[in-house]
Write a protein that holds these residues in place. Structure first.
Motif, PDB file in Angstrom:
ATOM      1  N   ALA A 111       0.804  -1.317   0.162  1.00  0.00           N
ATOM      2  CA  ALA A 111      -0.030   0.055   0.056  1.00  0.00           C
ATOM      3  C   ALA A 111       0.870   1.277   0.048  1.00  0.00           C
ATOM      4  CB  ALA A 111      -0.846  -0.044   1.166  1.00  0.00           C
ATOM      5  N   ALA A 112       2.123   1.087   0.684  1.00  0.00           N
ATOM      6  CA  ALA A 112       3.230   2.357   0.624  1.00  0.00           C
ATOM      7  C   ALA A 112       3.870   2.492  -0.587  1.00  0.00           C
ATOM      8  CB  ALA A 112       3.988   2.044   2.023  1.00  0.00           C
ATOM      9  N   GLY A 113       3.675   1.408  -1.619  1.00  0.00           N
ATOM     10  CA  GLY A 113       4.216   1.521  -2.915  1.00  0.00           C
ATOM     11  C   GLY A 113       5.545   0.516  -2.759  1.00  0.00           C
ATOM     12  N   TYR A 114       5.920  -0.348  -1.903  1.00  0.00           N
ATOM     13  CA  TYR A 114       6.987  -1.172  -2.006  1.00  0.00           C
ATOM     14  C   TYR A 114       6.552  -2.467  -2.583  1.00  0.00           C
ATOM     15  CZ  TYR A 114       8.676   2.514   0.924  1.00  0.00           C
ATOM     16  OH  TYR A 114       9.442   3.630   1.366  1.00  0.00           O
ATOM     17  N   GLN A 115       7.408  -3.021  -3.305  1.00  0.00           N
ATOM     18  CA  GLN A 115       7.032  -4.335  -3.955  1.00  0.00           C
ATOM     19  C   GLN A 115       8.288  -5.390  -3.862  1.00  0.00           C
ATOM     20  OE1 GLN A 115       4.286  -5.000  -5.695  1.00  0.00           O
ATOM     21  NE2 GLN A 115       3.769  -2.761  -5.309  1.00  0.00           N
ATOM     22  N   ALA A 116       9.443  -4.909  -3.095  1.00  0.00           N
ATOM     23  CA  ALA A 116      10.464  -5.928  -2.517  1.00  0.00           C
ATOM     24  C   ALA A 116      11.181  -5.415  -1.335  1.00  0.00           C
ATOM     25  CB  ALA A 116      11.384  -6.354  -3.714  1.00  0.00           C
ATOM     26  N   VAL A 117      11.570  -6.294  -0.303  1.00  0.00           N
ATOM     27  CA  VAL A 117      12.235  -5.898   0.847  1.00  0.00           C
ATOM     28  C   VAL A 117      13.415  -7.041   1.013  1.00  0.00           C
ATOM     29  CG1 VAL A 117      10.452  -7.041   2.266  1.00  0.00           C
ATOM     30  CG2 VAL A 117      11.772  -5.432   3.191  1.00  0.00           C
ATOM     31  N   TYR A 118      14.216  -6.628   1.608  1.00  0.00           N
ATOM     32  CA  TYR A 118      15.319  -7.528   2.167  1.00  0.00           C
ATOM     33  C   TYR A 118      15.760  -6.855   3.448  1.00  0.00           C
ATOM     34  CZ  TYR A 118      15.814  -9.166  -2.442  1.00  0.00           C
ATOM     35  OH  TYR A 118      15.312  -9.931  -3.806  1.00  0.00           O
ATOM     36  N   ALA A 119      16.165  -7.987   4.308  1.00  0.00           N
ATOM     37  CA  ALA A 119      16.591  -7.313   5.833  1.00  0.00           C
ATOM     38  C   ALA A 119      18.040  -8.164   5.904  1.00  0.00           C
ATOM     39  CB  ALA A 119      15.640  -7.810   6.662  1.00  0.00           C
ATOM     40  N   PHE A 120      18.950  -7.214   6.571  1.00  0.00           N
ATOM     41  CA  PHE A 120      20.413  -7.963   6.833  1.00  0.00           C
ATOM     42  C   PHE A 120      20.814  -7.799   8.371  1.00  0.00           C
ATOM     43  CE2 PHE A 120      19.910  -6.862   2.200  1.00  0.00           C
ATOM     44  CZ  PHE A 120      20.828  -7.905   1.603  1.00  0.00           C
ATOM     45  N   PRO A 121      21.283  -8.802   8.963  1.00  0.00           N
ATOM     46  CA  PRO A 121      21.381  -8.422  10.362  1.00  0.00           C
ATOM     47  C   PRO A 121      22.645  -7.620  10.809  1.00  0.00           C
ATOM     48  CG  PRO A 121      22.225 -10.705   9.652  1.00  0.00           C
ATOM     49  CD  PRO A 121      21.542  -9.914   8.323  1.00  0.00           C
ATOM     50  N   LEU A 122      22.399  -6.925  11.789  1.00  0.00           N
ATOM     51  CA  LEU A 122      23.500  -6.394  12.781  1.00  0.00           C
ATOM     52  C   LEU A 122      23.650  -7.374  13.589  1.00  0.00           C
ATOM     53  CD1 LEU A 122      21.510  -2.776  13.716  1.00  0.00           C
ATOM     54  CD2 LEU A 122      22.953  -3.432  11.192  1.00  0.00           C
ATOM     55  N   THR A 123      25.066  -7.904  13.249  1.00  0.00           N
ATOM     56  CA  THR A 123      25.631  -9.119  13.935  1.00  0.00           C
ATOM     57  C   THR A 123      26.697  -8.609  14.995  1.00  0.00           C
ATOM     58  OG1 THR A 123      25.183 -10.373  12.371  1.00  0.00           O
ATOM     59  CG2 THR A 123      26.668 -11.161  13.942  1.00  0.00           C
ATOM     60  N   LEU A 124      26.454  -9.178  16.199  1.00  0.00           N
ATOM     61  CA  LEU A 124      27.515  -8.691  17.361  1.00  0.00           C
ATOM     62  C   LEU A 124      27.833 -10.078  18.052  1.00  0.00           C
ATOM     63  CD1 LEU A 124      29.142  -6.567  19.005  1.00  0.00           C
ATOM     64  CD2 LEU A 124      27.162  -6.392  20.225  1.00  0.00           C
ATOM     65  N   ILE A 125      29.131 -10.582  18.132  1.00  0.00           N
ATOM     66  CA  ILE A 125      29.494 -11.691  18.715  1.00  0.00           C
ATOM     67  C   ILE A 125      28.498 -12.884  18.450  1.00  0.00           C
ATOM     68  CG2 ILE A 125      30.293 -12.809  20.922  1.00  0.00           C
ATOM     69  CD1 ILE A 125      30.364  -9.924  22.058  1.00  0.00           C
ATOM     70  N   ASP A 126      28.155 -13.312  17.120  1.00  0.00           N
ATOM     71  CA  ASP A 126      27.526 -14.271  16.706  1.00  0.00           C
ATOM     72  C   ASP A 126      25.929 -14.355  16.823  1.00  0.00           C
ATOM     73  OD1 ASP A 126      29.733 -15.410  15.596  1.00  0.00           O
ATOM     74  OD2 ASP A 126      30.276 -16.259  17.553  1.00  0.00           O
ATOM     75  N   ARG A 127      25.461 -13.043  17.240  1.00  0.00           N
ATOM     76  CA  ARG A 127      24.052 -12.800  17.558  1.00  0.00           C
ATOM     77  C   ARG A 127      23.659 -11.689  16.685  1.00  0.00           C
ATOM     78  NH1 ARG A 127      21.946 -10.156  22.176  1.00  0.00           N
ATOM     79  NH2 ARG A 127      23.862  -9.210  23.302  1.00  0.00           N
ATOM     80  N   ALA A 128      22.576 -11.674  16.215  1.00  0.00           N
ATOM     81  CA  ALA A 128      21.915 -10.418  15.589  1.00  0.00           C
ATOM     82  C   ALA A 128      21.315  -9.705  16.922  1.00  0.00           C
ATOM     83  CB  ALA A 128      20.651 -10.902  14.686  1.00  0.00           C
ATOM     84  N   VAL A 129      21.774  -8.441  16.693  1.00  0.00           N
ATOM     85  CA  VAL A 129      21.055  -7.232  17.468  1.00  0.00           C
ATOM     86  C   VAL A 129      20.162  -6.311  17.134  1.00  0.00           C
ATOM     87  CG1 VAL A 129      23.061  -7.633  19.452  1.00  0.00           C
ATOM     88  CG2 VAL A 129      23.149  -5.999  17.231  1.00  0.00           C
ATOM     89  N   GLY A 130      20.003  -6.516  15.657  1.00  0.00           N
ATOM     90  CA  GLY A 130      19.207  -5.512  14.884  1.00  0.00           C
ATOM     91  C   GLY A 130      19.107  -5.922  13.594  1.00  0.00           C
ATOM     92  N   GLY A 131      18.666  -5.275  12.556  1.00  0.00           N
ATOM     93  CA  GLY A 131      18.649  -5.465  11.168  1.00  0.00           C
ATOM     94  C   GLY A 131      18.539  -4.078  10.315  1.00  0.00           C
TER      95      GLY A 131
END
Length: 241
Positions: A111-131
């Motif tokens: 609805a906002a006009g987006y047709q594709a999306v990708y998320a990449f992790p913010l990784t710290l000491i082998d775990r994701a703390v964001g994206g």
């Protein structure tokens, strides 16, 4: 003969300079969101992080549409960035028209006009703390090279939140995340002041604050502080931008 410029190299050099100068996390994240648009041709970019107080929070977004979709995920709705954080892995949809994993998010995104999306992790000491979320206004399959560039930019975003090298980085991340969240609220207040004073949209006001930060060498935090404590006058500082 002039040497062709490489947008990715230029973006990394600019962000690295901010890190070397120990700019605040919000300034680095703003540079990362701009770089994603310039390097990866995303229509919009957003950054979510695990909030030390619980849940996840929006740290940065390139425009208000992306901010809204990040907020939708931050409030508990399923979405690619939450899956990315949970699995510490890249999550994406090359064509949201065929996506079934996140019905509410997908409907709002389209609805906002987006047709594709990708998320990449913010990784710290082998775990994701964001994206880092990349939004596209057309279906798109990222190449291996583009995916590596996106992850490199996400890694720089992590460095923008903490530059320690050992377990202290976890503590530092929590402290830096809280500081960055507070900075985001402060910048939001400054955006409101500039937008209301000049009669412009929030996105335009945000761009003028970022442009002034870049020109002046001041961090976004410092620019926002100057606006809200009336050291900078919106008319004279941002009116001709």
């Amino acid at each position: 003969m002039s040497t062709p410029t490489d947008p990715f190299s230029d973006a990394v050099a600019g962000i690295t300079a901010l890190l070397a100068a120990r700019h605040d996390g919000l300034t680095v994240l703003a540079a990362v969101t701009r770089a994603c648009g310039a390097v990866l041709d995303s229509a919009a970019t957003g950054v979510l992080t695990v909030d030390p107080r619980g849940g996840v929070s929006v740290l940065s977004a390139s425009d208000e549409r992306a901010r809204f979709l990040e907020l939708l995920q931050a409030q508990g709705g399923p979405g690619p960035c939450l899956d990315c954080i949970d699995g510490n892995s890249v999550v994406g949809s090359a064509d949201l028209a065929a996506e079934q994993r996140w019905p509410e998010f997908t409907g709002r995104a389209r609805a906002a006009g987006y047709q594709a999306v990708y998320a990449f992790p913010l990784t710290l000491i082998d775990r994701a703390v964001g994206g880092v979320n990349l939004f596209y206004d057309h279906p798109v399959e990222l190449s291996t090279r583009q995916a590596r560039q996106a992850q490199a930019l996400a890694d720089l975003a992590t460095l923008g939140l903490t530059q320690e090298r050992d377990q202290r980085r976890v503590v530092r991340l929590a402290e830096s995340t809280l500081a960055t969240l507070n900075d985001r609220v402060h910048v939001g207040q400054a955006v409101g002041v500039v937008a209301a004073t000049l009669g412009i949209e929030p996105d335009a006001a945000r761009e003028r604050l970022a442009a002034y930060s870049s020109r002046s060498g001041l961090s976004l935090r410092e620019v926002a502080q100057a606006v809200t404590d009336r050291t900078l006058d919106p008319h004279t500082t941002f009116g001709d931008a």
